[in-house]
Enzyme design. Structure first.
Site, PDB file in Angstrom:
ATOM      1  N   ASP A 187      -8.404  13.219  43.046  1.00 24.26           N
ATOM      2  CA  ASP A 187      -7.870  11.874  43.012  1.00 24.26           C
ATOM      3  C   ASP A 187      -7.217  11.597  41.661  1.00 24.26           C
ATOM      4  O   ASP A 187      -7.747  11.967  40.606  1.00 24.26           O
ATOM      5  CB  ASP A 187      -9.011  10.875  43.251  1.00 24.26           C
ATOM      6  CG  ASP A 187      -8.546   9.443  43.252  1.00 24.26           C
ATOM      7  OD1 ASP A 187      -7.781   9.068  44.156  1.00 24.26           O
ATOM      8  OD2 ASP A 187      -8.938   8.694  42.330  1.00 24.26           O
ATOM      9  N   GLU A 225      -3.582  14.849  43.838  1.00 26.48           N
ATOM     10  CA  GLU A 225      -2.764  13.656  44.073  1.00 26.48           C
ATOM     11  C   GLU A 225      -1.894  13.442  42.829  1.00 26.48           C
ATOM     12  O   GLU A 225      -2.386  13.010  41.792  1.00 26.48           O
ATOM     13  CB  GLU A 225      -3.649  12.434  44.315  1.00 26.48           C
ATOM     14  CG  GLU A 225      -2.836  11.172  44.584  1.00 26.48           C
ATOM     15  CD  GLU A 225      -3.665   9.900  44.508  1.00 26.48           C
ATOM     16  OE1 GLU A 225      -3.259   8.912  45.150  1.00 26.48           O
ATOM     17  OE2 GLU A 225      -4.694   9.875  43.801  1.00 26.48           O
ATOM     18  N   HIS A 262      -3.554  11.146  36.025  1.00 26.83           N
ATOM     19  CA  HIS A 262      -3.956  10.046  35.158  1.00 26.83           C
ATOM     20  C   HIS A 262      -5.147  10.368  34.251  1.00 26.83           C
ATOM     21  O   HIS A 262      -5.672   9.467  33.595  1.00 26.83           O
ATOM     22  CB  HIS A 262      -4.258   8.809  35.988  1.00 26.83           C
ATOM     23  CG  HIS A 262      -3.038   8.213  36.616  1.00 26.83           C
ATOM     24  ND1 HIS A 262      -1.980   7.745  35.868  1.00 26.83           N
ATOM     25  CD2 HIS A 262      -2.691   8.039  37.916  1.00 26.83           C
ATOM     26  CE1 HIS A 262      -1.038   7.284  36.685  1.00 26.83           C
ATOM     27  NE2 HIS A 262      -1.445   7.454  37.926  1.00 26.83           N
ATOM     28  N   ASP A 311     -12.300   4.487  32.676  1.00 26.99           N
ATOM     29  CA  ASP A 311     -11.758   5.841  32.537  1.00 26.99           C
ATOM     30  C   ASP A 311     -12.639   6.703  31.640  1.00 26.99           C
ATOM     31  O   ASP A 311     -13.016   6.288  30.536  1.00 26.99           O
ATOM     32  CB  ASP A 311     -10.355   5.789  31.949  1.00 26.99           C
ATOM     33  CG  ASP A 311      -9.301   5.495  32.993  1.00 26.99           C
ATOM     34  OD1 ASP A 311      -9.531   4.594  33.809  1.00 26.99           O
ATOM     35  OD2 ASP A 311      -8.259   6.171  32.991  1.00 26.99           O
ATOM     36  N   ASN A 323     -11.173  11.058  37.289  1.00 26.08           N
ATOM     37  CA  ASN A 323     -10.515  10.264  36.244  1.00 26.08           C
ATOM     38  C   ASN A 323     -11.404   9.143  35.720  1.00 26.08           C
ATOM     39  O   ASN A 323     -11.359   8.802  34.537  1.00 26.08           O
ATOM     40  CB  ASN A 323      -9.221   9.668  36.793  1.00 26.08           C
ATOM     41  CG  ASN A 323      -8.550   8.744  35.804  1.00 26.08           C
ATOM     42  OD1 ASN A 323      -7.987   9.180  34.817  1.00 26.08           O
ATOM     43  ND2 ASN A 323      -8.611   7.439  36.056  1.00 26.08           N
TER      44      ASN A 323
END
Length: 520
Positions: free
Chosen positions: A226, A271, A230, A196, A135
């Site tokens: 991970d 996740e 997002h 990001d 991410n």
């Protein structure tokens, strides 16, 4: 089963790819991987923070050679896979801000050390997955350093605030979203040190896919992804947006396709921090598994309260939402307070929580030290303390990356528990052994019978060869379950039991305090 699923997936996806894409995804010329000697059948994964695990060179910091040295401990525990928290170079102790995706943190060792670990793990039938932090990068990554110049091509690799952006907006992760850099503002939903990446930029997708191929070519078996949700979910108003979810899923599906084309056995577990099984279900179209956060909370609550509570209803929803044998249940991880701390140090509750976890289908994950009863409360570094190998915390190989914050004492250690048949470590070995002895505990289809007794938790598991009933006494008193006149009357034999006093006679099951059984 996992191999068949992945091979079938790869075949279908390869058929759907154009010839040019297939050629690019096969990673031609890469050395063949050495697969595990055999699939260990417990299906249990073990999470390791390398810094805290075992120090092989005396500098006080756990390292990859230390993981290799303790593979026989993991084999004796019965796990079939290990997840290594980030091992890439990073300015932080935890490693979730990467500065080089294709290198090893020099404090942990070298690429040769990792390859040695992979070879030795595979000889023991143990798979190895790495934490992939896709991410975001570190703000010290060469990509971001170049991206600071708006005229550099890497500028498009990150997300920058446009006209009208709310620069005070919180992020979907709860932190500040935008961070100033001169006259610019970049997105970093976890912190300013973690900018990001912009996955709408094709070069970013290509680069991250190449990272995956790079490690798979060296023998890694897959990745823990991970912050998987997002990649596109950045702001609070996007949390339940179906369009944003589709964009996340589309990226991870493409990533999976590209990796499975060359490595059909690749395992991807994400996740995905959501609250309901129905919110996890869509991810199974893109990934092999996602961590079951709602189940983790409920298992601990049921053990702590000594009542099934919402567990039966939740399990019924999981059975409907998640493919059989593919859940990734767990009790705690590196971001959560340790199980023994959540249970206020009650070893009886810890044992029944472990028994429930390890008799559920899927591939459960254990956090290192959980099998010893290590405690740990926030802040985060105190959740990631050195593994306790010896009664004396200064024994050889003991990590000293930080001081202990708890008062666990010498009895909470591998040395103290290893040869004690009554220890928590022995309890975990027994339960993991059950999964090897009775594969339906791993792969069975889940059904949840209605029980009138709230002190009992039970579920049925069925595959082509076995029909089993798992029953747990969550309480500190003897409990009885009448089977003879119900649909459960066909279960007439105790196959496995955690305590000697459990018995079944004349259709009546008697369970001592905190006991578990598997009936056939």
């Amino acid at each position: 089963m996992r191999r068949l699923r992945c091979a079938a997936l790869a075949g279908l996806l390869l058929a759907a790819l154009p010839a040019a894409a297939v050629g690019a995804a096969t990673d031609a010329g890469a050395p063949p991987r050495t697969p595990p000697a055999a699939d260990s059948s417990s299906g249990v994964w073990y999470e390791i923070f390398v810094r805290a695990w075992y120090d092989s060179d005396g500098d006080g910091i756990g390292d990859l050679n230390g993981v290799t040295r303790k593979l026989d401990y993991l084999r004796s525990l019965g796990v079939s896979g290990i997840w290594l928290m980030p091992i890439n170079p990073s300015p932080s102790y935890h490693g979730y801000d990467v500065t080089d995706y294709e290198a090893i943190n020099p404090q942990y060792g070298t690429l040769a050390d990792l390859e040695r670990l992979l070879d030795e793990a595979h000889k023991r039938g143990i798979r190895v997955i790495l934490d992939l932090v896709a991410n975001h990068t570190s703000d010290r990554h060469p990509w971001f350093l170049a991206a600071r110049d708006p005229n550099d091509p890497h500028h498009a690799w990150y997300e920058w605030a446009g006209p009208g952006a709310d620069l005070q907006s919180p992020s979907a992760a709860g932190d500040q979203a935008w961070h100033a850099l001169g006259n610019q503002h970049y997105l970093g939903i976890f912190s300013g040190g973690m900018p990001d990446l912009d996955f709408d930029t094709p070069a970013v997708r290509d680069a991250m896919t190449e990272v995956g191929r790079y490690w798979l070519a060296r023998g890694v078996d897959g990745f823990r992804l991970d912050a998987a949700r997002h990649v596109y979910e950045d702001f609070p108003d996007q949390v339940d947006d179906p369009a944003v979810l589709r964009r996340d899923l589309d990226w991870w599906r493409q990533f999976h396709i590209a990796l499975a084309a060359r490595y059909p056995d690749v395992y991807l577990v994400g996740e995905v921090t959501r609250d309901r099984p129905e919110q996890l279900a869509p991810w199974y179209g893109s990934l092999d598994a996602v961590f079951d956060f709602p189940l983790a909370r409920q298992l601990i609550a049921s053990a702590r309260d000594e009542r099934a509570g919402g567990l039966p209803a939740l399990l019924a929803r999981i059975a409907q939402a998640i493919p059989a044998g593919r859940d990734a249940p767990f009790l705690s991880n590196h971001d959560q307070e340790r199980v023994m701390s959540q249970l206020a140090g009650d070893a009886r509750h810890m044992r029944i929580a472990a028994a429930m976890l390890l008799t559920l289908p899927g591939e459960p994950f254990l956090y290192y030290g959980e099998e010893l009863g290590m405690r740990g409360r926030k802040p985060d570094p105190d959740l990631r303390e050195p593994m306790r190998w010896y009664r004396d915390p200064h024994g050889p190989g003991q990590s000293r990356w930080k001081a202990f914050s708890t008062k666990d004492g010498p009895r909470v250690s591998v040395e103290a528990e290893r040869d004690d048949p009554r220890s928590l470590l022995a309890w975990y070995r027994m339960l993991i052994g059950w999964r090897r002895a009775l594969p339906v505990l791993r792969d069975g289809a889940l059904q949840v019978p209605a029980l009138a007794n709230p002190r009992l938790a039970a579920w049925q598991l069925r595959d082509a060869h076995h029909d089993a009933l798992v029953v747990h006494n969550l309480s500190g008193t003897l409990q009885t379950l009448e089977l003879g006149r119900s649909r459960l009357g066909r279960f007439q034999r105790v196959r496995l039991k955690s305590l000697p006093g459990a018995r079944l006679a004349d259709g009546r099951l008697q369970l001592p305090a905190y006991a578990s059984v598997v009936l056939e």
